[in-house]
Design an enzyme around this catalytic site. Structure first.
Site, PDB file in Angstrom:
ATOM      1  CE1 TYR A   1      -5.429  -1.780   4.215  1.00 43.68           C
ATOM      2  CE2 TYR A   1      -3.997   0.144   4.010  1.00 43.68           C
ATOM      3  CZ  TYR A   1      -4.688  -0.914   3.429  1.00 43.68           C
ATOM      4  OH  TYR A   1      -4.623  -1.099   2.069  1.00 43.68           O
TER       5      TYR A   1
ATOM      6  CB  SER B   1      -0.867  -0.017   1.267  1.00 47.93           C
ATOM      7  OG  SER B   1      -1.533   1.212   1.475  1.00 47.93           O
TER       8      SER B   1
END
Length: 253
Positions: A158, A145
């Site tokens: 996350y 990410s």
């Protein structure tokens, strides 16, 4: 040159393949010639993905697993490997996110996000990787990410999981490269998916994000297709431990 990007005869497992980025990557692998096991967290969750694959003349099968359940993850690995006799390509795309200010972040959600995004990915790498090591060939693509490089806001679990995915990718590449197993990651930029729905709906934040991207737009799931096929194919045999940003230039700015 075209043969270098062919996946003909290869067997793949893609988690989180019901929609969005996972669906786009599963379809791309199929179009390149791979037989694809499409996994999601609910029964018949990948029906649309499979219909797209089959309409284009490809072969696909469905698998179901709750990635927060370690026993289900192990069962998924065994089922996928038994579908066509081994897995040559693993894409760990399945993931989840929970938003809350760090000071109030529930530990239950912290554990769930880490279990789904990190623990399940490692378990699949480990189980599927054994077969790859025995056959002395394989491709693993973890989905990182932009938050593998930065901290973000209100998504501490996350962010931690995606930093860990980047590190895990490099660690496995170090151990398995000598066995002709390449382990890399794709770090998508800001894509139009369910995970970013809140950001897309926030007019101010949406425009802030778009204006920073040199490409001048959010990514579409299909923008990941080329990167996925490249890292799954013989064209990337000397690429290992790399985090490939597909971000429209976000990190450059």
């Amino acid at each position: 040159m075209q043969a270098s990007f062919s996946l003909q005869g290869k067997k793949a497992l893609v988690t989180g393949a019901s929609r969005g980025l996972g669906q786009a990557m599963a379809v791309a692998l199929s179009k390149a010639g791979a037989q694809v096991v499409c996994a999601s967290s609910r029964a018949k969750g990948c029906e649309q993905t499979l219909s797209i694959i089959r309409a284009a003349g490809g072969e696909g099968k469905e698998a179901v697993a709750d990635l927060s359940d370690s026993a289900a993850v192990e069962k998924l690995a065994q089922q996928a490997q038994g579908a066509w006799g081994g897995i040559d390509i693993l894409i760990n795309n399945g993931g989840t996110i929970f938003r809350s200010p760090a000071i109030d972040y529930p530990m239950q959600e912290w554990r769930r996000v880490l279990q789904v995004n990190l623990d399940a990915a490692f378990a699949l790498c480990q189980t599927v990787g054994r077969g790859m090591l025995q056959r002395q060939q394989g491709k693993i693509i973890n989905i990182a990410s932009m938050l593998s490089f930065s901290g973000g806001m209100t998504v501490p679990a996350y962010t931690a999981s995606k930093h860990a995915i980047a590190g895990l990718t490099k660690a496995l590449a170090n151990e398995w490269g000598q066995h002709n197993v390449q382990v890399n990651a794709i770090a998508p930029g800001y894509f139009k998916t369910d995970n970013t729905a809140a950001l897309q709906q926030d007019k101010v934040r949406n425009e802030e994000i778009r204006s920073r991207i040199p490409a001048g737009r959010w990514g579409e799931p299909e923008d990941l297709a080329g990167a996925a096929v490249f890292l799954a194919s013989p064209a990337s045999d000397y690429v290992n431990g790399h985090i490939l940003a597909v971000d429209g230039g976000w990190l450059a700015r």
